[in-house]
Scaffold this active site. Structure first.
Site, PDB file in Angstrom:
ATOM      1  N   ARG A 127       0.292  -1.644  -0.119  1.00 56.78           N
ATOM      2  CA  ARG A 127       0.412   0.596  -0.140  1.00 56.78           C
ATOM      3  C   ARG A 127       0.435   1.080   0.206  1.00 56.78           C
ATOM      4  O   ARG A 127       0.436   2.074  -0.759  1.00 56.78           O
ATOM      5  CB  ARG A 127      -1.216  -0.250   1.002  1.00 56.78           C
ATOM      6  CG  ARG A 127      -1.993   0.519   0.679  1.00 56.78           C
ATOM      7  CD  ARG A 127      -3.170   0.387   1.626  1.00 56.78           C
ATOM      8  NE  ARG A 127      -3.470  -0.874   3.028  1.00 56.78           N
ATOM      9  CZ  ARG A 127      -2.884  -0.072   3.689  1.00 56.78           C
ATOM     10  NH1 ARG A 127      -2.669   1.527   4.552  1.00 56.78           N
ATOM     11  NH2 ARG A 127      -2.858  -1.035   5.111  1.00 56.78           N
ATOM     12  N   TYR A 182     -17.403  15.452 -16.063  1.00 55.62           N
ATOM     13  CA  TYR A 182     -17.373  13.938 -16.164  1.00 55.62           C
ATOM     14  C   TYR A 182     -18.582  13.791 -14.944  1.00 55.62           C
ATOM     15  O   TYR A 182     -18.364  14.264 -13.912  1.00 55.62           O
ATOM     16  CB  TYR A 182     -16.303  12.741 -15.765  1.00 55.62           C
ATOM     17  CG  TYR A 182     -16.715  11.994 -15.744  1.00 55.62           C
ATOM     18  CD1 TYR A 182     -17.656  10.785 -16.382  1.00 55.62           C
ATOM     19  CD2 TYR A 182     -16.509  10.757 -14.591  1.00 55.62           C
ATOM     20  CE1 TYR A 182     -17.691   9.180 -16.667  1.00 55.62           C
ATOM     21  CE2 TYR A 182     -17.146   9.552 -14.228  1.00 55.62           C
ATOM     22  CZ  TYR A 182     -17.555   8.551 -15.474  1.00 55.62           C
ATOM     23  OH  TYR A 182     -18.102   7.690 -14.879  1.00 55.62           O
ATOM     24  N   ASP A 199      -8.552  18.334 -15.706  1.00 57.51           N
ATOM     25  CA  ASP A 199      -8.554  16.976 -16.261  1.00 57.51           C
ATOM     26  C   ASP A 199      -8.713  16.141 -17.545  1.00 57.51           C
ATOM     27  O   ASP A 199      -9.726  17.392 -17.821  1.00 57.51           O
ATOM     28  CB  ASP A 199     -10.434  16.587 -15.524  1.00 57.51           C
ATOM     29  CG  ASP A 199     -10.864  14.998 -15.491  1.00 57.51           C
ATOM     30  OD1 ASP A 199      -9.793  14.286 -16.682  1.00 57.51           O
ATOM     31  OD2 ASP A 199     -11.726  14.509 -15.570  1.00 57.51           O
ATOM     32  N   LYS A 209      -8.536   5.576 -19.417  1.00 56.73           N
ATOM     33  CA  LYS A 209      -9.155   5.645 -21.190  1.00 56.73           C
ATOM     34  C   LYS A 209      -8.084   5.597 -22.186  1.00 56.73           C
ATOM     35  O   LYS A 209      -7.889   4.455 -22.255  1.00 56.73           O
ATOM     36  CB  LYS A 209     -10.314   7.108 -21.094  1.00 56.73           C
ATOM     37  CG  LYS A 209     -11.091   7.204 -20.337  1.00 56.73           C
ATOM     38  CD  LYS A 209     -12.783   6.381 -19.969  1.00 56.73           C
ATOM     39  CE  LYS A 209     -13.020   6.428 -18.635  1.00 56.73           C
ATOM     40  NZ  LYS A 209     -13.653   7.845 -17.693  1.00 56.73           N
TER      41      LYS A 209
HETATM   42  C1  LIG Z   1     -14.411   8.299 -16.612  1.00 58.81           C
HETATM   43  C2  LIG Z   1     -13.786   9.778 -16.385  1.00 58.81           C
HETATM   44  C3  LIG Z   1     -13.625   9.921 -15.020  1.00 58.81           C
HETATM   45  C4  LIG Z   1     -13.751   8.401 -14.303  1.00 58.81           C
HETATM   46  O1  LIG Z   1     -12.762   7.715 -14.470  1.00 58.81           O
HETATM   47  P1  LIG Z   1     -12.975   6.465 -13.464  1.00 58.81           P
HETATM   48  O2  LIG Z   1     -12.132   5.809 -14.334  1.00 58.81           O
HETATM   49  O3  LIG Z   1     -14.071   5.567 -14.169  1.00 58.81           O
HETATM   50  O4  LIG Z   1     -12.450   6.077 -12.545  1.00 58.81           O
HETATM   51  C5  LIG Z   1     -13.315  11.850 -15.148  1.00 58.81           C
HETATM   52  N1  LIG Z   1     -12.728  11.939 -15.635  1.00 58.81           N
HETATM   53  C6  LIG Z   1     -13.349  11.608 -16.874  1.00 58.81           C
HETATM   54  C7  LIG Z   1     -13.414  12.975 -17.909  1.00 58.81           C
HETATM   55  C8  LIG Z   1     -13.845  10.882 -17.320  1.00 58.81           C
HETATM   56  O5  LIG Z   1     -13.970  10.231 -18.660  1.00 58.81           O
END
Ligand SMILES: *Cc1c(COP(=O)(O)O)cnc(C)c1O
Length: 407
Positions: free
Chosen positions: A82, A136, A201, A226
């Protein structure tokens, strides 16, 4: 973007002049692997250890004290899984190199990464967050519901400076935003933030198209699920930032447990090596599909960012649920950034958890569809979309609209 140079050059490459900055495409393939040749390896090793043996408990105590003081990655073995993991650390090193930051800290998901940032700031008594919609859906929900004790003020980019309070711990924007692909002038927002950290983000743009740290963002967040992973088989998140903030994030990760599994770290490092190629190829397909959609009488507004990318969103004059029902090559599924093309209806799925009025107010209309363009042949994708959009002339077509480049 071919000529994009990353910020830091690795100290290990003795053969290269110190002033030479490696291009992004080179870093994508080599960062996080600097020691491999010296170790007689080609592929990075996977370390699945949960614990690390030591006969020296005094030494371990000192290493734990050091981690508690600064959150710096322990020298040598991590004591316990961890605190850190060498395979995950390779991915973190590589991503930091690509984003041009001093460090990066990986988490079990994008939401775990965002949660850790909120916990770091909240623990300092800075619970107020200024955020720009759309975000998101789950990020919006996490802030709106105050699940981690934060209080959010929603504003537009021009309103950020006025929304700041003495207890503001974070300013949060997504650019291009999910799902409208609205773009924010990051430099202007970073300036408006003053000393408050700006978190961008960067999931949609990836460091291939945009490096927010160069524009003044202190924190760059990815849902690594992603594009960074890129194959739809890893759930992960990461925050790229300076070493000081990274230390706090590691401490929160240690205390709350949202660690990334080493196998996921391995797959992410492998994903990064093809990131520039994937993003460029998928972007070319997306730009072509955006142009064809904008020219189609069955389609209303088409959103495609100025900086490019592999995401396109568009409003249909007919029933968006019919389009999702009719695709055959394209996969009807939430998520994005994979090698295959996905389509989904944000109002039903990715942004369902956002209050309907807030959602519509942020430009996420009920007829909006979000397309994540993969690496298939563009004519095959168009043939599928064309079929899914239904008969031409079947809809009472309001005036044809052109491709809108979102600001
Ligand atoms: C999918 C997504 C998230 C969240 O990410 P996870 O890996 O699903 O927890 C945050 N920001 C954006 C822009 C996303 O497309």
């Amino acid at each position: 973007m071919d000529s994009a140079r990353t910020h830091t050059s690795p100290s290990a490459d003795a053969g290269t002049p110190a002033t030479h900055r490696r291009a992004l495409a080179t870093e994508a393939v080599h960062a996080g692997r600097d020691d491999l040749v010296g170790r007689g390896l080609h592929a990075p090793p996977i370390d699945l250890s949960t614990t690390y043996p030591s006969y020296d408990s005094r030494g371990e105590a000192a290493r734990i004290d050091a981690f508690a003081a600064t959150g710096a990655e322990p020298e040598g073995p991590p004591v316990y899984g961890r605190l850190g993991n060498p395979t995950v650390a390779r991915f973190e090193t590589a991503l930091a190199r690509l984003e041009g930051t001093g460090a990066a800290v990986a988490f079990a998901s994008g939401m775990a990464a965002l949660s850790a940032v909120l916990l770091v700031r909240g623990s300092m008594g800075l619970r107020h967050v200024v955020a720009v919609r759309p975000l998101y859906g789950c990020s919006d929900h996490l802030l709106t519901a105050g699940l981690l004790g934060s209080e959010v003020t929603w504003t537009d980019p021009a309103g950020v400076a006025d929304a700041l309070r003495p207890d503001t711990g974070l300013v949060l924007v997504e650019s291009p935003a999910n799902p409208t692909l609205a773009e924010t002038d990051l430099r202007a927002v970073a300036h408006a933030c003053g000393t408050v950290p700006l978190l961008v983000d960067n999931t949609f743009a990836t460091p291939v198209l945009q490096r927010p740290a160069e524009h003044g963002a202190r924190l760059v967040l990815h849902s690594a699920t992603k594009y960074l992973g890129g194959h739809g088989d890893v759930l992960a998140g990461v925050v790229a930032c300076d070493e000081e903030f990274a230390g706090r994030l590691r401490q929160v990760r240690f205390a709350t447990g949202g660690v990334l599994h080493p196998l996921a770290g391995y797959l992410l490092l492998r994903g990064l090596s093809t990131l520039p190629v994937r993003v460029r190829a998928a972007s070319a397909g997306a730009a072509e599909l955006a142009a064809r959609l904008a020219d189609d009488p069955r389609v209303g507004r088409v959103h495609y960012p100025r900086i490019g990318g592999a995401m396109v969103s568009f409003e249909v004059h007919g029933d968006p649920h019919d389009v999702v029902r009719r695709v055959r090559l394209i996969t009807p599924a939430v998520s994005l950034g994979s090698v295959d093309t996905l389509i989904q209806h944000p109002a039903s799925i990715s942004h369902r958890i956002v209050d309907a009025d807030d959602r519509r107010g942020a430009g996420v209309g009920d007829r909006l569809l979000r397309l994540s363009v993969g690496l298939e042949d563009v004519d095959d994708l168009w043939a599928d979309l064309d079929g899914a959009l239904g008969k031409r002339g079947n809809v009472a077509a309001p005036g044809r609209e052109t491709l809108s480049r979102t600001e």
